[in-house]
Design an enzyme around this catalytic site. Structure first.
Site, PDB file in Angstrom:
ATOM      1  N   CYS A 161     -27.983  51.734  -3.212  1.00  0.00           N
ATOM      2  CA  CYS A 161     -29.098  52.172  -3.375  1.00  0.00           C
ATOM      3  C   CYS A 161     -29.799  51.299  -4.383  1.00  0.00           C
ATOM      4  CB  CYS A 161     -29.114  53.589  -4.018  1.00  0.00           C
ATOM      5  SG  CYS A 161     -28.132  53.979  -5.485  1.00  0.00           S
ATOM      6  N   THR A 162     -30.536  51.712  -5.151  1.00  0.00           N
ATOM      7  CA  THR A 162     -31.262  50.696  -6.477  1.00  0.00           C
ATOM      8  C   THR A 162     -30.344  50.416  -7.513  1.00  0.00           C
ATOM      9  OG1 THR A 162     -33.649  51.404  -5.923  1.00  0.00           O
ATOM     10  CG2 THR A 162     -32.827  50.383  -8.040  1.00  0.00           C
TER      11      THR A 162
END
Length: 266
Positions: A161-162
């Site tokens: 994800c981030t």
């Protein structure tokens, strides 16, 4: 079943507690590690170089991309939303089979209002994170089912994800549970994000401090706590009869096939 030889780069990795820590090998890929090397409850071991988790790899340098190519990654699963992506990520997408499967609760989108953060407390932040994690097994079954179906197909996977800690952390809970890793070891891997994200979090805290946001409020949002992942596990236990039932009945996943694909004798 196809064989996947251990990547040459794996031999360079120092063994760090319950997982291989890859981060020292990369310039711009943060919070990256190999699930390989973990020992299951029945005494087998996850193959190295097959299942990687990370923060956003999209800003990888040319050297980082070359190193990642040595893992023969079949697919990169991206749990981020469109709003989290940057134009500079295009070269990475051209090299790898990069598949977007967004989970909308990510990136603290529900806490983006600066006024709410400025008036909040650390307790508010932790309550937000607990609620976030309780949503994962209920609201995002389709995304996590597709992710685990790739493991059923015996793919070499990089998923992210981030920050590589929340959406990725829950994905790891499911995958490692399917592989037969004890919950305590899953939590240990999860908490490693606090160490591997130390530098990045320090930079973020410096930036938000300029906006008048306190570290006390932000740290619970930027870090991970065992209570967060346990909140998701509790929902699985209470609403779905435990992890095995959740994986096999709710998500329709063949955990035995996943173990066959990725485990080896010690």
């Amino acid at each position: 079943m196809p064989q996947h030889p251990m990547s040459a780069s794996v031999t360079e990795m120092p063994l760090n507690r319950t997982q291989f820590d890859l981060q020292p090998l990369f310039e711009q890929v943060q919070n990256i590690r190999d699930l390989g090397g973990k020992i299951t409850s029945d005494g087998r071991r996850i193959q190295t170089g097959r299942l990687l988790r990370s923060a956003n790899p999209g800003l990888a340098t040319a050297a980082d991309i070359t190193r990642l190519q040595r893992f023969n990654i079949d697919v990169v699963i991206d749990f981020r939303t469109e709003g989290e992506k940057k134009l500079l990520e295009t070269p990475f997408a051209e090299v790898f089979n990069w598949v977007a499967d967004p989970i909308m609760v990510g990136n603290l989108s529900q806490r983006s209002d600066l006024l709410a953060l400025k008036n909040g407390t650390a307790q508010d932040s932790r309550a937000f994170m607990i609620a976030l994690y309780r949503d994962f097994p209920l609201q995002y079954q389709a995304q996590y089912r597709r992710f685990l179906q790739l493991a059923e197909k015996n793919r070499n996977i990089l998923y992210h994800c981030t920050a590589g800690k929340d959406r990725t952390g829950f994905a790891s809970l499911l995958l490692l549970s399917a592989l037969g890793i004890d919950h305590a070891d899953i939590i240990a891997d999860y908490l490693e994000s606090n160490r591997t994200n130390t530098a990045g979090n320090a930079q973020l805290l410096e930036q938000v401090n300029k906006l008048g946001l306190s570290a006390e409020v932000m740290v619970p949002l930027l870090s991970v706590e065992a209570a967060y992942l346990d909140a998701a596990q509790q929902v699985i236990n209470d609403d779905h009869g435990g992890m095995q039932h959740y994986l096999e009945i709710v998500l329709g996943i063949d955990a035995a096939l996943i173990r066959e694909n990725y485990l080896e004798s010690v």
